[in-house]
Write a protein that holds these residues in place. Structure first.
Motif, short mmCIF file in Angstrom:
data_model
loop_
_atom_site.label_atom_id
_atom_site.label_comp_id
_atom_site.label_asym_id
_atom_site.label_seq_id
_atom_site.Cartn_x
_atom_site.Cartn_y
_atom_site.Cartn_z
N GLY A 127 0.82 -1.21 0.00
CA GLY A 127 0.00 0.00 0.00
C GLY A 127 0.85 1.26 0.00
N LEU A 128 1.89 1.28 0.86
CA LEU A 128 2.77 2.44 0.94
C LEU A 128 3.62 2.59 -0.32
CD1 LEU A 128 3.87 2.11 4.68
CD2 LEU A 128 2.22 3.75 3.71
N LEU A 129 4.10 1.49 -0.86
CA LEU A 129 4.86 1.56 -2.11
C LEU A 129 4.01 2.09 -3.26
CD1 LEU A 129 6.92 -1.75 -1.91
CD2 LEU A 129 7.85 0.58 -1.97
N THR A 130 2.73 1.78 -3.25
CA THR A 130 1.84 2.28 -4.30
C THR A 130 1.68 3.79 -4.18
OG1 THR A 130 0.70 0.17 -4.44
CG2 THR A 130 -0.49 2.09 -5.27
N ILE A 131 1.56 4.29 -2.95
CA ILE A 131 1.52 5.75 -2.77
C ILE A 131 2.80 6.37 -3.32
CG2 ILE A 131 1.51 7.61 -1.07
CD1 ILE A 131 -0.31 5.78 0.67
N TYR A 132 3.94 5.77 -2.97
CA TYR A 132 5.22 6.28 -3.48
C TYR A 132 5.22 6.29 -5.01
CZ TYR A 132 10.10 7.30 -4.10
OH TYR A 132 11.27 7.92 -4.50
N ASP A 133 4.83 5.18 -5.60
CA ASP A 133 4.85 5.06 -7.06
C ASP A 133 3.97 6.11 -7.71
OD1 ASP A 133 5.46 3.81 -9.60
OD2 ASP A 133 3.40 3.04 -9.55
N MET A 134 2.80 6.35 -7.15
CA MET A 134 1.88 7.30 -7.75
C MET A 134 2.31 8.75 -7.57
SD MET A 134 -1.81 5.57 -7.13
CE MET A 134 -2.58 6.71 -8.31
N CYS A 135 3.10 9.02 -6.53
CA CYS A 135 3.46 10.40 -6.21
C CYS A 135 4.93 10.75 -6.47
CB CYS A 135 3.14 10.69 -4.74
SG CYS A 135 1.39 10.54 -4.36
N LYS A 136 5.71 9.80 -6.94
CA LYS A 136 7.15 10.04 -7.10
C LYS A 136 7.47 11.13 -8.11
CE LYS A 136 8.07 6.35 -10.41
NZ LYS A 136 7.06 5.32 -10.47
N ALA A 137 6.59 11.39 -9.06
CA ALA A 137 6.86 12.44 -10.04
C ALA A 137 6.90 13.82 -9.40
CB ALA A 137 5.80 12.40 -11.14
N VAL A 138 6.19 13.99 -8.28
CA VAL A 138 6.18 15.30 -7.61
C VAL A 138 7.01 15.31 -6.33
CG1 VAL A 138 3.96 16.01 -8.58
CG2 VAL A 138 4.03 14.81 -6.38
N ASP A 139 7.40 14.12 -5.82
CA ASP A 139 8.12 14.08 -4.54
C ASP A 139 8.93 12.78 -4.43
OD1 ASP A 139 8.99 14.25 -1.91
OD2 ASP A 139 6.99 14.43 -1.04
N ARG A 140 10.14 12.80 -4.96
CA ARG A 140 11.00 11.61 -4.89
C ARG A 140 11.61 11.42 -3.50
NH1 ARG A 140 11.22 9.07 -9.59
NH2 ARG A 140 10.97 10.30 -11.47
N GLY A 141 11.49 12.41 -2.63
CA GLY A 141 12.07 12.34 -1.29
C GLY A 141 11.18 11.70 -0.25
N MET A 142 10.04 11.14 -0.65
CA MET A 142 9.17 10.46 0.32
C MET A 142 9.94 9.32 0.98
SD MET A 142 5.61 10.21 -1.82
CE MET A 142 6.44 9.75 -3.34
N SER A 143 9.58 9.03 2.23
CA SER A 143 10.24 7.90 2.91
C SER A 143 9.20 7.06 3.64
CB SER A 143 11.32 8.39 3.87
OG SER A 143 10.75 9.17 4.89
N ILE A 144 9.42 5.76 3.56
CA ILE A 144 8.55 4.78 4.21
C ILE A 144 9.27 4.30 5.46
CG2 ILE A 144 7.56 2.46 4.00
CD1 ILE A 144 7.30 3.06 0.96
N ASP A 145 8.55 4.29 6.58
CA ASP A 145 9.16 3.79 7.82
C ASP A 145 8.08 3.31 8.79
OD1 ASP A 145 8.11 6.02 9.25
OD2 ASP A 145 9.91 7.19 8.89
N GLY A 146 8.52 2.82 9.92
CA GLY A 146 7.60 2.43 10.98
C GLY A 146 6.72 1.23 10.66
N VAL A 147 7.12 0.40 9.72
CA VAL A 147 6.30 -0.77 9.39
C VAL A 147 6.48 -1.78 10.52
CG1 VAL A 147 5.90 -2.65 7.76
CG2 VAL A 147 6.48 -0.36 6.93
N ARG A 148 5.35 -2.17 11.13
CA ARG A 148 5.42 -3.04 12.30
C ARG A 148 4.09 -3.73 12.56
NH1 ARG A 148 5.28 1.32 17.14
NH2 ARG A 148 3.40 2.37 16.46
N LEU A 149 4.20 -4.85 13.24
CA LEU A 149 3.02 -5.58 13.68
C LEU A 149 2.51 -4.93 14.95
CD1 LEU A 149 1.27 -8.15 13.15
CD2 LEU A 149 2.77 -9.31 14.79
N LEU A 150 1.20 -4.66 15.02
CA LEU A 150 0.60 -4.06 16.21
C LEU A 150 -0.10 -5.09 17.08
CD1 LEU A 150 -1.01 -0.85 14.65
CD2 LEU A 150 1.18 -1.05 15.86
N GLU A 151 -0.68 -6.11 16.42
CA GLU A 151 -1.45 -7.10 17.17
C GLU A 151 -1.58 -8.37 16.36
OE1 GLU A 151 -5.90 -7.46 19.22
OE2 GLU A 151 -5.43 -5.72 18.00
#
Length: 164
Positions: A127-151
């Motif tokens: 899901g997060l990679l898709t956001i990156y892919d769709m928005c990379k033309a306007v913002d290549r500096g996006m960063s994905i972090d904090g991926v974790r299991l909550l429950e």
């Protein structure tokens, strides 16, 4: 501490045998975030992005990611999922104090002999990679972090919740 289960006594990779385990209801909740420039978030919120509804497409991608996890993670069992729910939370710069972000939370459930933690974590990443892919033309500096299991619920180890 438990031992690593995906290796045999010789240290070779193996798929864990879950055949003798009873089926039970399994659930996992995972999250992650993508940080971006304020203008990128505004385009996502206003629906003015040239590629369309960014979060709607990312939601479908997350669901597909959960369904295809066993094809992406080598020793993961293929599972018949009974539920995949993907939610997004938007944090603007006033909420974060710095870069705005989109939080992706995914809940996955099944009735099976093994858990769905990998499916929930994979769904968040896709899901997060898709956001990156769709928005990379306007913002290549996006960063994905904090991926974790909550429950996670179900199985021999029971119910586990990440401490705050």
């Amino acid at each position: 501490m438990s031992t690593l289960t995906h290796f045999n006594r010789a240290g070779e990779a193996r798929m864990v045998d879950v055949g003798a385990k009873p089926e039970s209801e399994r659930l996992a909740l995972a999250e992650g975030r993508i940080r971006m420039q304020p203008e990128t978030l505004r385009q996502i919120q206003q629906g003015g992005h040239a590629k369309g509804d960014v979060l709607g497409i990312a939601r479908i991608a997350a669901i597909m990611g959960a369904k295809r996890t066993a094809e992406l993670v080598p020793l993961c069992h293929p599972l018949a999922l009974t539920k995949v729910d993907c939610e997004f939370e938007i944090l603007d710069e006033t909420a974060t104090g710095s870069e705005p972000a989109v939080i992706c939370r995914v809940t996955v459930a099944t009735q099976a002999r093994t858990g769905v933690e990998m499916e929930a974590l994979c769904a968040v990443q896709i899901g997060l990679l898709t956001i990156y892919d769709m928005c990379k033309a306007v913002d290549r500096g996006m960063s994905i972090d904090g991926v974790r299991l909550l429950e996670k619920r179900g199985g021999r180890s029971g119910h586990w919740v990440r401490e705050a």
